[in-house]
Design a protein around this motif. Structure first.
Motif, short mmCIF file in Angstrom:
data_model
loop_
_atom_site.label_atom_id
_atom_site.label_comp_id
_atom_site.label_asym_id
_atom_site.label_seq_id
_atom_site.Cartn_x
_atom_site.Cartn_y
_atom_site.Cartn_z
N GLY A 1 -5.80 6.00 -4.13
CA GLY A 1 -4.93 6.37 -3.01
C GLY A 1 -5.46 5.89 -1.68
N VAL A 2 -6.78 6.00 -1.50
CA VAL A 2 -7.39 5.53 -0.26
C VAL A 2 -7.23 4.03 -0.11
N TYR A 3 -7.42 3.30 -1.20
CA TYR A 3 -7.28 1.84 -1.14
C TYR A 3 -5.86 1.44 -0.74
N GLU A 4 -4.88 1.95 -1.46
CA GLU A 4 -3.51 1.51 -1.24
C GLU A 4 -3.00 1.88 0.15
N ASP A 5 -3.25 3.10 0.57
CA ASP A 5 -2.63 3.59 1.80
C ASP A 5 -3.51 3.44 3.04
N VAL A 6 -4.83 3.45 2.88
CA VAL A 6 -5.72 3.42 4.04
C VAL A 6 -6.46 2.09 4.15
N ASN A 7 -7.32 1.78 3.19
CA ASN A 7 -8.10 0.53 3.25
C ASN A 7 -7.18 -0.67 3.41
N ASN A 8 -6.20 -0.78 2.53
CA ASN A 8 -5.26 -1.90 2.58
C ASN A 8 -4.07 -1.60 3.48
N GLY A 9 -3.78 -0.32 3.67
CA GLY A 9 -2.62 0.06 4.46
C GLY A 9 -2.71 -0.39 5.91
N CYS B 1 2.48 1.85 8.26
CA CYS B 1 1.82 2.76 9.20
C CYS B 1 2.01 4.21 8.76
N SER B 2 3.21 4.53 8.29
CA SER B 2 3.47 5.89 7.81
C SER B 2 2.59 6.23 6.62
N ASP B 3 2.39 5.24 5.72
CA ASP B 3 1.52 5.46 4.56
C ASP B 3 0.08 5.77 4.99
N VAL B 4 -0.41 5.04 6.00
CA VAL B 4 -1.77 5.26 6.49
C VAL B 4 -1.95 6.71 6.91
N PHE B 5 -1.06 7.18 7.76
CA PHE B 5 -1.24 8.52 8.32
C PHE B 5 -0.87 9.61 7.33
N ARG B 6 0.07 9.33 6.42
CA ARG B 6 0.36 10.31 5.37
C ARG B 6 -0.87 10.56 4.52
N ARG B 7 -1.56 9.48 4.14
CA ARG B 7 -2.75 9.64 3.30
C ARG B 7 -3.87 10.34 4.08
N LEU B 8 -4.08 9.96 5.33
CA LEU B 8 -5.12 10.61 6.12
C LEU B 8 -4.83 12.10 6.29
N GLU B 9 -3.55 12.43 6.44
CA GLU B 9 -3.20 13.85 6.60
C GLU B 9 -3.33 14.61 5.27
N LEU B 10 -3.17 13.91 4.14
CA LEU B 10 -3.42 14.55 2.84
C LEU B 10 -4.91 14.79 2.63
N CYS C 1 -1.90 0.96 14.37
CA CYS C 1 -1.93 2.23 13.64
C CYS C 1 -2.25 3.34 14.65
N ASN C 2 -1.27 3.65 15.48
CA ASN C 2 -1.56 4.41 16.70
C ASN C 2 -0.81 5.73 16.81
N ARG C 3 -0.49 6.34 15.69
CA ARG C 3 0.11 7.68 15.78
C ARG C 3 -0.87 8.67 16.37
N TRP C 4 -2.12 8.53 16.01
CA TRP C 4 -3.20 9.27 16.64
C TRP C 4 -4.51 8.55 16.38
#
Length: 343
Positions: free
Chosen positions: A175-183, A200-209, A249-252
């Motif tokens: 999950g980290v690879y797909e949405d964060v590392n590669n996201g 971008c939504s995938d990045v922050f969705r995963r970080l929030e999970l 990637c600037n939602r926060w």
């Protein structure tokens, strides 16, 4: 991280009009205890080539240091700025790697496969006697460091990929690879609004999970540092410096998420993590190499790095960073990060 003008990261990538996709590593031989691919684990035989700018290569740098493989596996650090001939050894005297005797990493690729059409990526492991590339499989290299190179680990090395936890580690890392590392790359190199917004939504969705998980436990899996923490850290440590602005990637910002910011600082202050990070290399690479995103090549002055050394209080969650082991010793003088690259 590819050696093309739009350096991407970890393996080769394709930038299409529709989407960003990361290719599988072309040279996926493994260096193993039994040498089944023709490359047995052997002290002094191989050289790890990295860029401190690259998050995928940084995984290997951290793993090598935590496991104490410095004496068994030498390391070459490339210039953070490539040219059309690939990663350069311009940080070394005479612009040549002192062990391999080459000016560009691409020369080791050519010795393995003449006319190879793909990008030249780091991390890469080169066979010193022949000068040819062994592997650029960024996903497998660190797993093999943890499991195949065990006879060469330092005394007190941590178990970064414990057998009893591997299913959970693999699930978290996927999950980290797909949405964060590669996201962050999918967002940064998007060529359409919808594509960017989805990534971008995938990045922050995963970080929030991940946030509530890390609010109740110090590390991602179990009570010790594992491969999963290394893989998340290398993206988090670059987040505010490059991904927030450069990749949009600037939602926060990382500093605005109390849990993840404390978690990242905890790891940064753990021997083997922050002492391998070079913010100067990171910023210069992303802002000066990715000309399609930043055509002026201007490198921003910020962010302020002083916060990386501030108190995090993550020890209150318990946990044993190195399990039954002990921290690595001081960084070798020749491998210390220059003052300009650290807070």
């Amino acid at each position: 991280m590819s050696g093309q003008s739009d350096g991407d990261g970890g393996g080769n990538s394709a930038y299409g009009r529709k989407s960003f996709r990361r290719s599988r590593s072309h040279f996926a031989d493994r260096i193993t205890a039994d040498g089944r691919d023709g490359w047995p684990v052997e002290a002094g035989r191989y050289r790890l080539v990295v860029s401190r700018a690259c998050p995928w290569a940084s995984r290997a740098v951290i793993s090598r240091r935590l496991l104490g493989l410095e004496a068994a596996l030498s390391m070459a650090v490339t210039d953070p700025i490539q040219d059309d001939r690939s990663w350069r050894f311009t940080l070394d005297p005479d612009d040549r790697d002192p062990v391999l005797g080459i000016r560009f990493l691409g020369e080791a690729y050519d010795r393995r496969e003449s006319g190879y059409p793909g990008g030249v990526s780091v991390p890469a492991i080169v066979d010193v006697p022949t000068g040819q590339l062994v592997t650029n499989d960024f996903q497998q290299i660190t797993l093999d460091f943890a499991t195949e190179w065990t006879p060469l680990h330092r005394e007190g090395a941590p178990d970064l990929y414990p057998r009893s936890r591997r299913d959970e580690i693999d699930e978290v890392m996927a999950g980290v690879y797909e949405d964060v590392n590669n996201g962050v790359y999918r967002a940064g190199f998007a060529t359409g609004q919808d594509e960017y917004e989805a990534a971008c939504s995938d990045v922050f969705r995963r970080l929030e999970l991940l946030t509530p998980r890390l609010a109740r436990q110090r590390y991602l899996v179990g009570d010790t540092i594992t491969e999963a923490d290394i893989r998340l850290f290398t993206t988090l440590v670059r987040f505010d410096a490059v991904y927030h602005g450069h990749f949009k990637c600037n939602r926060w910002k990382l500093t605005e998420n109390q849990v993840l910011w404390a978690y990242a600082r905890d790891l940064f202050q753990t021997p083997g993590f922050g002492d391998t990070v070079d913010f100067d290399h990171i910023k210069r690479h992303y802002y000066q190499v990715h000309t399609g995103i930043n055509p002026t090549g201007i490198v921003p002055l910020g962010p302020d790095l002083a916060g990386w050394r501030t108190q995090h209080r993550r020890e209150e969650l318990g946990g044993r960073p190195f399990g039954d082991g002990i921290p690595p010793g001081p960084v070798r003088r020749a491998e210390e990060v220059a003052v300009a690259g650290r807070p």
